[in-house]
Design a protein around this motif. Sequence first.
Motif, short mmCIF file in Angstrom:
data_model
loop_
_atom_site.label_atom_id
_atom_site.label_comp_id
_atom_site.label_asym_id
_atom_site.label_seq_id
_atom_site.Cartn_x
_atom_site.Cartn_y
_atom_site.Cartn_z
N VAL A 192 78.93 39.51 6.99
CA VAL A 192 78.69 39.04 5.63
C VAL A 192 79.59 37.84 5.35
O VAL A 192 80.81 37.99 5.20
N PRO A 193 79.04 36.62 5.28
CA PRO A 193 79.81 35.47 4.83
C PRO A 193 79.88 35.46 3.31
O PRO A 193 78.90 35.82 2.64
N THR A 194 81.02 35.08 2.77
CA THR A 194 81.18 35.09 1.30
C THR A 194 81.87 33.82 0.83
O THR A 194 82.59 33.15 1.57
N GLU A 195 81.64 33.52 -0.43
CA GLU A 195 82.34 32.48 -1.17
C GLU A 195 81.95 32.64 -2.64
O GLU A 195 81.08 33.43 -2.98
N ALA A 196 82.63 31.92 -3.50
CA ALA A 196 82.27 31.84 -4.92
C ALA A 196 82.24 33.19 -5.63
O ALA A 196 81.48 33.38 -6.57
N GLY A 197 83.05 34.16 -5.17
CA GLY A 197 83.15 35.44 -5.87
C GLY A 197 82.31 36.56 -5.32
O GLY A 197 82.42 37.71 -5.78
N PHE A 198 81.45 36.28 -4.33
CA PHE A 198 80.58 37.33 -3.80
C PHE A 198 81.39 38.45 -3.15
O PHE A 198 80.97 39.62 -3.15
#
Length: 400
Positions: free
Chosen positions: A229-235
């Motif tokens: 799971v790649p994440t950014e921006a609060g995910f």
Amino acid sequence: MNFPYIVIALILLIIVWFYLDFTLGRKKHRALFQKRETPILYGNFELFPHGKELFADYLHELKMARHHIHILFYIVRDDQFSQQFFNILKTKAQEGVEVRLLVDRIGSYKVKKPAINELRETGVQFAFSNRIKFPFLFYSSQVRNHRKISIIDGKIGYLGGFNVGKEYIDQDPKLSPWRDYHLKITGESVPFLQREFLIDWNEYASANVEVDSVYVPVQLKGSVPHQFVPTEAGFLEEKYLHFIQNAKKSIIIGTPYFIPSKKLINELILSAKRGIKITIVVPYITDHMLVQEASYRYLRLMLKEGAQVFQYRNGFYHAKSIIIDDQLCDIGTANFDKRSIFLNKEINCYFYDLDFVQRFKDILRKDILDSKPLTLADLNKPNFFGSVKEGIAGALSFFL
């Protein structure tokens, strides 16, 4: 207008600019980010908790590459070990292997133009990710690409917490031995890591690559069910909340920086109140100013609710991990802090295999044996300068 009023006006103007820059930049980032994660895939994994063993294996695999090497790191230093790493990449490029190296613009600021020119002259394709961009200069300076991904010949992947520098192979007297977790991956999920690398590469490199055109050999299924799971921006906050809310018995968190968001700390407190056993492992020594002081207010809250907190004493603890109910574990690039949650680009691997979770828990248990318990009495000892530092750290905790 008097000089003091001019200074005050300028300060207020700068504060307003910072606020608008950050707020509007974050809003745009959240609007552009598209959530993506793999289905449950099956692969085989080797787990490296020591840098020397990891990089002995990693550099060997780089030397054995025949088709392509795609690498993304947050930090690459300018030291003897980094030169060894660069020399291998240059040699492979001269042999005709496609080599792409992507590093974070701020994290790898020590990689200077002469080194970049040498890489490019030998055929290595080099790019900086997450450069500071107009119009949101302050916000873009804070959004870092914290992922560490390597793909070799489309068959072998690496993912975890280690970067490239002398401290990661225990050559920094203050931070040695460096404790971290890094994965070597084979199986059907390697092509996903390949795609993730190319998504980041295409965003910042001058020559984009069609994802479907990259050589990816057919991969057989492995034995370990997992999910990337790649994440950014609060995910990432959503993912962590889901795991914590669904815990039935226990939560173990290993992190160098325990600076959770308001929602996460509240959910952890609720979990402790409903009888969930919570264990937190953090370092005793620190590698950055104020991060330890920023964690104290949250560690106090957890200790008051009966959580166990351990400070790792056998070197520096840089691991990023979560274990839920001995059923699921998370190993990746994200720290349990606001920067990883809200600002950084991260990628984590979630494991759903009981044997692998137990194998990893045995490693984490060894880390706890190399730690000492932290108590409320320790944190509440009178310390004027410590209190001042905690106050400053609290105000800056989003950016630490």
